[in-house]
Design an enzyme around this catalytic site. Structure first.
Site, mmCIF file in Angstrom:
data_model
loop_
_atom_site.group_PDB
_atom_site.id
_atom_site.type_symbol
_atom_site.label_atom_id
_atom_site.label_comp_id
_atom_site.label_asym_id
_atom_site.label_seq_id
_atom_site.Cartn_x
_atom_site.Cartn_y
_atom_site.Cartn_z
ATOM 1 N N ASN A 104 0.902 -1.173 0.000
ATOM 2 C CA ASN A 104 0.000 0.000 0.000
ATOM 3 C C ASN A 104 0.938 1.220 0.000
ATOM 4 O O ASN A 104 1.739 1.393 0.924
ATOM 5 C CB ASN A 104 -0.846 -0.053 1.275
ATOM 6 C CG ASN A 104 -2.033 0.891 1.318
ATOM 7 O OD1 ASN A 104 -2.678 0.987 2.362
ATOM 8 N ND2 ASN A 104 -2.355 1.568 0.240
ATOM 9 N N GLN A 114 -2.142 6.666 -0.060
ATOM 10 C CA GLN A 114 -2.502 7.603 1.009
ATOM 11 C C GLN A 114 -1.279 8.402 1.454
ATOM 12 O O GLN A 114 -0.163 7.862 1.498
ATOM 13 C CB GLN A 114 -3.074 6.868 2.247
ATOM 14 C CG GLN A 114 -4.551 6.537 2.140
ATOM 15 C CD GLN A 114 -4.812 5.294 1.308
ATOM 16 O OE1 GLN A 114 -4.052 4.325 1.389
ATOM 17 N NE2 GLN A 114 -5.851 5.318 0.496
ATOM 18 N N CYS A 126 -6.524 4.726 7.988
ATOM 19 C CA CYS A 126 -5.634 4.022 7.058
ATOM 20 C C CYS A 126 -4.665 3.190 7.881
ATOM 21 O O CYS A 126 -3.688 3.706 8.433
ATOM 22 C CB CYS A 126 -4.868 5.000 6.166
ATOM 23 S SG CYS A 126 -3.706 4.142 5.081
ATOM 24 N N ASN A 144 -15.287 1.630 0.754
ATOM 25 C CA ASN A 144 -14.211 0.731 0.345
ATOM 26 C C ASN A 144 -14.854 -0.638 0.123
ATOM 27 O O ASN A 144 -15.591 -1.131 0.982
ATOM 28 C CB ASN A 144 -13.152 0.662 1.438
ATOM 29 C CG ASN A 144 -12.473 2.007 1.676
ATOM 30 O OD1 ASN A 144 -11.651 2.443 0.879
ATOM 31 N ND2 ASN A 144 -12.846 2.695 2.745
ATOM 32 N N GLU A 189 -10.343 0.356 -3.114
ATOM 33 C CA GLU A 189 -10.427 1.416 -2.115
ATOM 34 C C GLU A 189 -11.175 2.638 -2.619
ATOM 35 O O GLU A 189 -10.970 3.068 -3.770
ATOM 36 C CB GLU A 189 -9.021 1.880 -1.708
ATOM 37 C CG GLU A 189 -8.339 0.965 -0.732
ATOM 38 C CD GLU A 189 -7.099 1.611 -0.148
ATOM 39 O OE1 GLU A 189 -6.982 2.857 -0.171
ATOM 40 O OE2 GLU A 189 -6.233 0.860 0.305
ATOM 41 N N CYS A 234 -5.059 -3.057 2.198
ATOM 42 C CA CYS A 234 -5.890 -2.040 2.848
ATOM 43 C C CYS A 234 -6.122 -2.519 4.279
ATOM 44 O O CYS A 234 -6.865 -3.474 4.515
ATOM 45 C CB CYS A 234 -7.216 -1.851 2.109
ATOM 46 S SG CYS A 234 -8.264 -0.591 2.883
HETATM 47 N N1 LIG Z 1 -5.216 1.923 2.630
HETATM 48 C C1 LIG Z 1 -5.920 2.281 3.842
HETATM 49 C C2 LIG Z 1 -7.335 2.596 3.689
HETATM 50 C C3 LIG Z 1 -7.576 3.895 3.022
HETATM 51 C C4 LIG Z 1 -9.015 4.206 3.073
HETATM 52 C C5 LIG Z 1 -9.465 5.152 2.044
HETATM 53 N N2 LIG Z 1 -9.377 4.654 0.691
HETATM 54 C C6 LIG Z 1 -10.845 5.663 2.353
HETATM 55 O O1 LIG Z 1 -11.550 5.191 3.271
HETATM 56 O O2 LIG Z 1 -11.209 6.626 1.672
HETATM 57 C C7 LIG Z 1 -5.722 1.267 4.926
HETATM 58 O O3 LIG Z 1 -4.681 0.634 4.959
HETATM 59 O O4 LIG Z 1 -6.566 1.158 5.818
#
Ligand SMILES: N[C@H](CCC[C@H](N)C(=O)O)C(=O)O
Length: 303
Positions: A15, A47, A76, A197, A215, A224
């Site tokens: 990620n 992110q 995240c 998500n 995501e 994620c």
């Molecule tokens: N990669 C992230 C999640 C990002 C979430 C994002 N995409 C949203 O909720 O808008 C994780 O490891 O939890």
């Protein structure tokens, strides 16, 4: 042009994460700057985690989470592990208390390098996720894609880890589903007023599942963390697994423990790639020379 900010390009199981040091200043990373960095192949990220001075007593830092399209995310998990590794390398400390949009989170780096983040309590109420219409039981909501009498995906579990998640349970290998095709439709389905998500999960043992996630705002990613948490608690809640689950995402395994006190603990690795600095107003950036002094966040082994 704003004052440059130090950053580390890192990843959590693939990620793609940028950790930005915004401590000691009052400006923020502009959405346009995030979008510019995300579009450059060298700094492409899913992110961006901006570390700010704390806002609340008894927290160490406030962390703003920015998706690659410039929107904010509440949670995240993979990014939080990167933040912990960077701060642990800088400060020599191994435990931290953060504030995010999802609330106050604690996290710890273990001796072997793995990092655990207490991702807080999951929420299952339809208004908390949120869903656009009332569902008494979010273990299984009415939603499907594909032919009405033979849907490809249907009846997902829904949960919030601060951010909204839907998990579709599948019988076949997760790679045999066209998530890149269904993901965008489901992310933007009117049932999810704040989008969601979207994950597909296959149970492989009473303590293991494999997971792929589309995501919100970032599309397909290799990992994620918050989806892994949402999938593990949803699996336990639907009696598919127990409360300790190894969640294998495309980037590798994450250990998820849904503790008796309702908190969800996520454990996994983080990896440092390179450091640089960028302008938080525009996203114009420079890579640090290898011999740069220790001003870059999270740089290990440089005296
Ligand atoms: N990669 C992230 C999640 C990002 C979430 C994002 N995409 C949203 O909720 O808008 C994780 O490891 O939890």
């Amino acid at each position: 042009m704003g004052e440059q900010t130090a950053f580390a390009k890192m990843n959590g199981l693939g990620n793609e994460i940028i950790v930005a040091d915004m401590r000691g200043r009052s400006d923020r990373v502009a959405p346009a700057a995030a979008i510019a960095l995300a579009h450059d192949p060298a700094t492409r990220f899913d992110q961006l985690m901006a570390i700010h001075d704390p806002k609340t007593l008894d927290t160490d830092y406030y962390v703003e989470i920015i998706n690659c399209d410039g929107t904010q995310a509440q949670a995240c998990g993979n990014g939080m592990r990167c933040v912990v590794q960077a701060l642990a390398a800088e400060t020599g400390r191994n435990s931290f208390t953060f504030e995010t949009l999802a609330g106050i989170l604690t996290a710890e780096e273990h001796a072997g390098g793995l990092i655990s983040v207490d991702m807080g309590k999951p929420r299952f109420g339809w208004q908390e996720i949120p869903l656009a219409e009332e569902f008494h039981d979010t273990r299984r909501i009415e939603l499907q894609v594909g032919p009405i009498d033979d849907p490809v995906l249907h009846s997902p579990s829904a949960a919030s880890m601060g951010n909204p998640h839907a998990i579709f349970w599948v019988d076949r290998d997760v790679w045999s589903y066209e998530l890149e095709k269904f993901g965008p439709l489901l992310e933007n389905h009117p049932i999810f007023p704040e989008r969601a998500n979207i994950s597909i999960a296959q149970i492989t043992a009473s303590d293991a599942l494999t997971l792929r996630t589309w995501e919100r705002s970032a599309g397909l990613t290799l990992a994620c963390g918050s989806a892994a948490c949402a999938a593990a608690v949803s699996a336990a809640r639907t009696d598919r697994t127990g409360r300790n689950v190894t969640v294998t995402v495309p980037g590798g395994p994450l250990l998820i423990e849904w503790r008796e006190d309702d908190h969800v603990l996520m454990t996994g690795p983080a990896e440092w790639e390179f450091a640089g600095s960028f302008d938080p107003a525009t996203g114009a950036w420079m890579r640090d020379a290898d011999a740069a002094p220790l001003n870059a966040i999270g740089k290990r082994g440089v005296a």
